[in-house]
Design a protein around this motif. Structure first.
Motif, PDB file in Angstrom:
ATOM      1  N   ILE A  13      73.840  40.465  53.662  1.00 46.19           N
ATOM      2  CA  ILE A  13      74.693  40.996  54.734  1.00 46.19           C
ATOM      3  C   ILE A  13      75.272  39.851  55.570  1.00 46.19           C
ATOM      4  O   ILE A  13      76.470  39.828  55.856  1.00 46.19           O
ATOM      5  CB  ILE A  13      73.901  41.985  55.615  1.00 46.19           C
ATOM      6  N   LEU A  18      78.943  41.496  55.714  1.00 48.55           N
ATOM      7  CA  LEU A  18      79.079  42.933  55.439  1.00 48.55           C
ATOM      8  C   LEU A  18      78.723  43.709  56.702  1.00 48.55           C
ATOM      9  O   LEU A  18      77.631  44.239  56.826  1.00 48.55           O
ATOM     10  CB  LEU A  18      78.160  43.343  54.274  1.00 48.55           C
ATOM     11  N   GLU A  19      79.657  43.765  57.646  1.00 41.13           N
ATOM     12  CA  GLU A  19      79.370  44.313  58.968  1.00 41.13           C
ATOM     13  C   GLU A  19      79.025  45.804  58.972  1.00 41.13           C
ATOM     14  O   GLU A  19      78.316  46.273  59.845  1.00 41.13           O
ATOM     15  CB  GLU A  19      80.551  44.062  59.909  1.00 41.13           C
ATOM     16  N   ASP A  20      79.554  46.543  58.022  1.00 35.27           N
ATOM     17  CA  ASP A  20      79.354  48.001  58.018  1.00 35.27           C
ATOM     18  C   ASP A  20      78.102  48.428  57.263  1.00 35.27           C
ATOM     19  O   ASP A  20      77.881  49.618  57.063  1.00 35.27           O
ATOM     20  CB  ASP A  20      80.574  48.699  57.407  1.00 35.27           C
ATOM     21  N   ILE A  21      77.316  47.462  56.817  1.00 36.71           N
ATOM     22  CA  ILE A  21      76.149  47.770  55.991  1.00 36.71           C
ATOM     23  C   ILE A  21      74.884  47.278  56.686  1.00 36.71           C
ATOM     24  O   ILE A  21      74.857  46.186  57.239  1.00 36.71           O
ATOM     25  CB  ILE A  21      76.284  47.101  54.605  1.00 36.71           C
ATOM     26  N   SER A  22      73.828  48.120  56.650  1.00 38.24           N
ATOM     27  CA  SER A  22      72.526  47.691  57.162  1.00 38.24           C
ATOM     28  C   SER A  22      71.585  47.536  55.971  1.00 38.24           C
ATOM     29  O   SER A  22      71.888  48.001  54.869  1.00 38.24           O
ATOM     30  CB  SER A  22      71.969  48.728  58.141  1.00 38.24           C
ATOM     31  N   ASP A  25      70.902  50.540  53.937  1.00 39.73           N
ATOM     32  CA  ASP A  25      71.961  51.049  53.058  1.00 39.73           C
ATOM     33  C   ASP A  25      71.885  50.460  51.652  1.00 39.73           C
ATOM     34  O   ASP A  25      72.571  50.932  50.752  1.00 39.73           O
ATOM     35  CB  ASP A  25      73.350  50.720  53.638  1.00 39.73           C
TER      36      ASP A  25
END
Length: 85
Positions: A13, A18-22, A25
């Motif tokens: 990340i 990958l800002e929209d992913i934790s 996910d």
């Protein structure tokens, strides 16, 4: 789930922004490339450099083994553990 798996997910990340992913996910077994996380060859190079920096793991980009190591988080965990042993 192992702490190493979470550590690797966070590294992916961070390195790839990958800002929209934790980390929640990213499935340990899901493919990192193509239909899974959707990473590409440029991402693979960046991850290879990050693995070298953080874990002192040297990978051959052309090697079939390397492609297998990058298959999923689970395969990356096995790689890091095998190198640390």
């Amino acid at each position: 789930m192992s702490n190493l798996a979470d550590e690797l997910k966070q590294m992916i990340i961070d390195v790839l922004a990958l800002e929209d992913i934790s980390i929640d996910d990213i499935d340990d077994e899901a493919p990192l490339f193509n239909e899974g996380l959707g990473l590409d060859s440029i991402d693979a190079l960046e991850l290879g450099l990050a693995l070298k920096k953080r874990y002192n793991i040297h990978l051959n980009a052309e090697s079939e083994d390397t492609k297998q190591h990058f298959r999923s988080i689970q395969s990356l965990v096995k790689l890091v553990e095998s190198q640390a042993a």
